[in-house]
Design a protein around this motif. Sequence first.
Motif, PDB file in Angstrom:
ATOM      1  N   ASN A 165      39.097 -33.557  27.452  1.00 56.96           N
ATOM      2  CA  ASN A 165      40.257 -32.673  27.476  1.00 56.96           C
ATOM      3  C   ASN A 165      40.012 -31.608  26.424  1.00 56.96           C
ATOM      4  N   ALA A 166      39.685 -30.407  26.873  1.00 55.72           N
ATOM      5  CA  ALA A 166      39.251 -29.356  25.958  1.00 55.72           C
ATOM      6  C   ALA A 166      40.310 -29.033  24.904  1.00 55.72           C
ATOM      7  N   GLU A 167      41.566 -29.019  25.301  1.00 54.82           N
ATOM      8  CA  GLU A 167      42.621 -28.664  24.349  1.00 54.82           C
ATOM      9  C   GLU A 167      42.817 -29.750  23.298  1.00 54.82           C
ATOM     10  N   LEU A 168      42.829 -31.002  23.730  1.00 52.81           N
ATOM     11  CA  LEU A 168      42.960 -32.091  22.761  1.00 52.81           C
ATOM     12  C   LEU A 168      41.796 -32.109  21.773  1.00 52.81           C
ATOM     13  N   VAL A 169      40.579 -31.917  22.272  1.00 51.01           N
ATOM     14  CA  VAL A 169      39.416 -31.878  21.384  1.00 51.01           C
ATOM     15  C   VAL A 169      39.570 -30.755  20.367  1.00 51.01           C
TER      16      VAL A 169
ATOM     17  N   ALA B 156      35.682 -29.602  28.962  1.00 47.07           N
ATOM     18  CA  ALA B 156      35.420 -29.582  27.523  1.00 47.07           C
ATOM     19  C   ALA B 156      34.838 -28.208  27.200  1.00 47.07           C
ATOM     20  N   TYR B 157      34.521 -27.993  25.901  1.00 49.13           N
ATOM     21  CA  TYR B 157      33.914 -26.724  25.449  1.00 49.13           C
ATOM     22  C   TYR B 157      34.796 -25.528  25.825  1.00 49.13           C
ATOM     23  N   LYS B 158      35.993 -25.575  25.290  1.00 48.71           N
ATOM     24  CA  LYS B 158      36.999 -24.537  25.542  1.00 48.71           C
ATOM     25  C   LYS B 158      36.439 -23.148  25.243  1.00 48.71           C
ATOM     26  N   ASN B 159      36.674 -22.227  26.153  1.00 49.74           N
ATOM     27  CA  ASN B 159      36.286 -20.818  26.045  1.00 49.74           C
ATOM     28  C   ASN B 159      34.780 -20.575  26.138  1.00 49.74           C
ATOM     29  N   PHE B 160      33.994 -21.607  26.467  1.00 52.60           N
ATOM     30  CA  PHE B 160      32.549 -21.391  26.611  1.00 52.60           C
ATOM     31  C   PHE B 160      32.072 -21.868  27.983  1.00 52.60           C
ATOM     32  N   PHE B 161      32.078 -23.169  28.220  1.00 49.86           N
ATOM     33  CA  PHE B 161      31.754 -23.726  29.531  1.00 49.86           C
ATOM     34  C   PHE B 161      33.001 -24.198  30.279  1.00 49.86           C
ATOM     35  N   GLY B 162      34.065 -24.487  29.553  1.00 53.11           N
ATOM     36  CA  GLY B 162      35.194 -25.209  30.113  1.00 53.11           C
ATOM     37  C   GLY B 162      36.009 -24.426  31.122  1.00 53.11           C
ATOM     38  N   VAL B 163      36.526 -25.140  32.143  1.00 53.14           N
ATOM     39  CA  VAL B 163      37.437 -24.558  33.117  1.00 53.14           C
ATOM     40  C   VAL B 163      38.830 -25.128  32.903  1.00 53.14           C
TER      41      VAL B 163
END
Length: 467
Positions: free
Chosen positions: A186-190, A154-161
């Motif tokens: 799911n970072a992208e779906l969120v 989760a947290y795309k572009n910050f914590f997410g892998v």
Amino acid sequence: MALMIKGGEIVTAESRYHGDILVENEVIRAIGRDVVAPPDAEIIDAAGKLVFPGFIDPHVHIHLPFMSTFAKDTHATGSKAALIGGTTTFIEMCCPSRNDDALEGYHLWKQKAEGNSACDYAFHMSVTRFDGKTESQLREIVRDGTASFKIFLAYKNFFGVNDEEMFRTLTLAAELGVITTAHCENAELVSQLQQLLIAAGRIGPESHEPSRPEAVEAEGTGRFAAFLEQAKATGYVVHLSCIPALRAAVEAKLRGVKLSIESVLPHFLLDKTYAEREGVEGMKHVMSPPLRDKRNLTALWNALRAGLIDTVGTDHCPFDVEQKLLGAQGFTAIPNGIPGLEERVNLMWTYGVNRGLIDIHRFVDALSTRPARIFGLAPRKGMIAVGSDADLVVYDPAYRGTISARTQHTNNNYNGFEGFAIEGRPSVVTVRGKVQVRDGAFVGQHDRGRMLRREPQYFKSEAGHAR
């Protein structure tokens, strides 16, 4: 000086009996009836009270840079709140962002804690990217005694892998014998769902849950389990919140995936209507995964009672009212999190044990013994046994009170459980034999806490070789 806890009812994950506990040199020296104390021993009369092993919170944020701000607690305030609530050890998430150097972040978190914590502590090391330096840095961190990782899906572009980074992390973890904890979404779906809701003008806190629905958490949980299976790694799902995610995790366990499950305090007691309140009242209860439909509460209690959910943490994240209002123009800017480090033990006792939803042994197991075993702290922590650290909670089940921000010790100006009644609280709390709390007040040594260094827990393959 020696310490004797006399005449209490000792309760562990497996047993319950009356007896005395003699403490010398920070550890438990003797347990039994009519134990003879040295002449200079301090005597604590525990008659009519329960004596538990010190409770362990496996999921805490103290120093946390997040969404343009910082969580409000320091190690001084957070550790005292923990102790007043009966938690004698916590495991903090060390969370540098993707743009930060992992090793520098690790040393920063250690420096923040050292000499400032009243209770003992350990770390999970977050892996927020996996580049050319990551493997050597993680090996160094494990050698330093931090034997668990954390990844965010989760947290795309910050914590997410991404998936490649997840697989590389898990492969290394399997080699090292390190357990990996995971925030499963799911970072992208969120991200896509957030954009759709905002475009439709749905910007209030009530849109937070629809932006990361149950199916998204279930997908992330199943994907994490599949990657664990292929990497032959050991995993731990943090803050599981709903039936579909629980089903995905249990199905993985049944097919042999080495996976433990944590749920956190808010998901046992609060539902999504709290986050659907107007304005800042709703913002106070924005966390991820979100508070869910009420039907999930019963399922989580049932799974906890059955041992399908292994542990109960908090995901303690104190952001105050002013910080929550950073999201006044859009829910995606609300700092995610709710405090709970001080409240966990009393609320799980009151609404779990006292309501008959879990028994007293499962309570001790989920809040103390099993976290210690999963994360390599046993037998030092999580049990009452000769040779174990003398982290003890003398608990008064006759106490009656009400949770309120006015009386809390967490450094925050609201409480997500405001007005909840409690039926019991710690009377005396010790850390390695030193009394740190008496009757709801911190009376101890501000720098008593030490970092707990842990060894990797290697497991055996079918061929009998350590991985």
